[in-house]
Write an enzyme that holds these catalytic residues in place. Structure first.
Site, short mmCIF file in Angstrom:
data_model
loop_
_atom_site.label_atom_id
_atom_site.label_comp_id
_atom_site.label_asym_id
_atom_site.label_seq_id
_atom_site.Cartn_x
_atom_site.Cartn_y
_atom_site.Cartn_z
N HIS A 1 18.06 13.87 0.43
CA HIS A 1 17.98 15.22 1.00
C HIS A 1 16.70 15.36 1.81
O HIS A 1 15.84 14.49 1.79
CB HIS A 1 18.10 16.30 -0.09
CG HIS A 1 16.96 16.36 -1.06
ND1 HIS A 1 16.66 15.34 -1.94
CD2 HIS A 1 16.03 17.33 -1.31
CE1 HIS A 1 15.62 15.68 -2.68
NE2 HIS A 1 15.21 16.89 -2.31
N HIS B 1 13.96 17.31 1.89
CA HIS B 1 12.62 17.78 1.50
C HIS B 1 11.53 16.75 1.83
O HIS B 1 11.73 15.55 1.70
CB HIS B 1 12.59 18.12 0.00
CG HIS B 1 13.28 19.41 -0.30
ND1 HIS B 1 13.75 19.74 -1.56
CD2 HIS B 1 13.58 20.47 0.49
CE1 HIS B 1 14.31 20.94 -1.52
NE2 HIS B 1 14.22 21.41 -0.29
N ASP C 1 8.93 15.78 0.35
CA ASP C 1 8.49 14.83 -0.68
C ASP C 1 9.54 13.73 -0.92
O ASP C 1 9.39 12.92 -1.84
CB ASP C 1 8.11 15.55 -1.99
CG ASP C 1 9.26 16.29 -2.63
OD1 ASP C 1 10.16 16.76 -1.89
OD2 ASP C 1 9.28 16.40 -3.86
N HIS C 2 10.58 13.70 -0.10
CA HIS C 2 11.56 12.60 -0.14
C HIS C 2 11.66 11.89 1.21
O HIS C 2 12.33 10.86 1.31
CB HIS C 2 12.94 13.14 -0.55
CG HIS C 2 12.94 13.63 -1.96
ND1 HIS C 2 13.52 12.94 -3.01
CD2 HIS C 2 12.38 14.74 -2.52
CE1 HIS C 2 13.33 13.60 -4.14
NE2 HIS C 2 12.64 14.70 -3.87
N HIS D 1 20.72 22.10 -4.75
CA HIS D 1 19.27 22.02 -4.55
C HIS D 1 18.98 22.20 -3.05
O HIS D 1 18.18 23.04 -2.65
CB HIS D 1 18.76 20.69 -5.07
CG HIS D 1 17.30 20.44 -4.85
ND1 HIS D 1 16.32 21.15 -5.49
CD2 HIS D 1 16.65 19.57 -4.03
CE1 HIS D 1 15.13 20.72 -5.09
NE2 HIS D 1 15.31 19.76 -4.20
N ASP E 1 17.28 15.02 -6.30
CA ASP E 1 16.82 16.21 -7.03
C ASP E 1 18.00 17.05 -7.54
O ASP E 1 17.88 18.26 -7.73
CB ASP E 1 15.92 17.08 -6.15
CG ASP E 1 14.54 16.46 -5.97
OD1 ASP E 1 14.28 15.40 -6.55
OD2 ASP E 1 13.73 17.05 -5.22
N HIS F 1 12.18 12.76 -9.73
CA HIS F 1 10.90 13.21 -10.30
C HIS F 1 10.77 12.84 -11.78
O HIS F 1 11.77 12.72 -12.49
CB HIS F 1 10.77 14.75 -10.20
CG HIS F 1 10.60 15.24 -8.81
ND1 HIS F 1 9.37 15.40 -8.22
CD2 HIS F 1 11.51 15.60 -7.87
CE1 HIS F 1 9.53 15.86 -6.98
NE2 HIS F 1 10.82 15.99 -6.74
ZN LIG Z 1 13.90 18.37 -3.30
#
Ligand SMILES: [Zn+2]
Length: 255
Positions: free
Chosen positions: A56, A58, A60-61, A114, A133, A171
């Site tokens: 996805h 985001h 942080d990915h 998400h 996530d 995570h």
């Molecule tokens: Zn995420």
């Protein structure tokens, strides 16, 4: 030959993971939270980076994609619904598509909730799934772009995978998830056993993932929204599972 994996932490509590096909040498990073730990994992394994499989959009990915692609010229595979928000995408995929990493094959499972276009990658032969996530060990992602109904449907798709499928998630949230789960499901002995095991893992500095579908079915309150005890615990006995899921998720947001 069976797939090999290398799991490591990135950023604060993100997981990076490499998936390696020993037959062809092909190696995929599942998401790219940041380049440096992925480079370190590539160096320590000696594996060459051929692909990045994105779950996805985001940051942080995806924050490491540009740097990794510039250096390794790897292919970037991303969900069709989010490709415009992800840098340097070469190939977009949707529900039911297959993705090859050398001789390894994944099916794409759309798991919106998400984010609206979130996907998971399921390597059936190797009994591995990368859930990003959507599904965490004893938890699930926040419902940010979708509805609780969408997220519940996505979790049901993952729950339907074979029980011995190893689940990698984005995570390390397991201890906090267990603490919350015990407020909903205090008499669950499987959860109690999981808490003891996870505490040992954390104390020894080892990851609490991968988990398995079988383990999540008995410990994860978000996958158990259709179990009468969970509905009763949140005051919604007899109500639809999606409504129970929404209430459990709302309580976790407040915890
Ligand atoms: Zn995420």
């Amino acid at each position: 030959m069976p797939a090999e994996t290398k799991l490591f932490l990135c950023l604060k509590d993100n997981y990076g993971v490499l998936l390696h096909d020993p037959e062809s040498g092909a190696t995929a990073a599942i998401d790219a939270p940041e380049a440096a730990p992925i480079e370190a994992a590539l160096r320590s394994t000696g594996w060459p980076l051929s692909d990045i499989l994105v779950t996805h959009h985001h940051a942080d990915h995806t924050g490491g994609i540009a740097e990794l692609k510039q250096k390794h010229r790897c292919r970037v595979v991303a969900p069709q619904g989010e490709a415009a928000k992800i840098p340097l995408v070469d190939e977009t995929v949707r529900e039911g598509d297959t993705v090859k990493v050398g001789t390894l094959t994944a099916s794409v499972i759309e798991t919106p909730g998400h984010t609206a276009g979130h996907i998971a990658y399921w390597f059936e032969r190797d009994k591995l799934a990368f859930a990003g996530d959507t599904l965490f060990s004893v938890g699930c992602g926040r419902v940010i772009e979708g509805t609780p109904e969408m997220m519940w449907a996505s979790l049901l798709k993952l729950r339907a995978l074979p029980g011995d499928t190893q689940i990698y998630s984005g995570h390390e949230y397991t201890m906090a998830n267990i603490k919350f789960a015990q407020t909903i499901d205090p008499d669950n002995t499987a959860l109690e056993a999981r808490a003891a095991r996870a505490a040992n893992q954390v104390a020894s500095g080892v990851p609490t993932i991968p988990t398995s579908i079988d383990e999540e079915k008995v410990t994860n309150p978000f996958l158990r929204a259709d179990v009468p005890e969970i509905a009763a615990a949140v005051g919604l006995a007899g109500k639809p599972p999606a409504q129970v899921f929404a209430e459990v998720r709302a309580r976790k947001n407040r915890s």
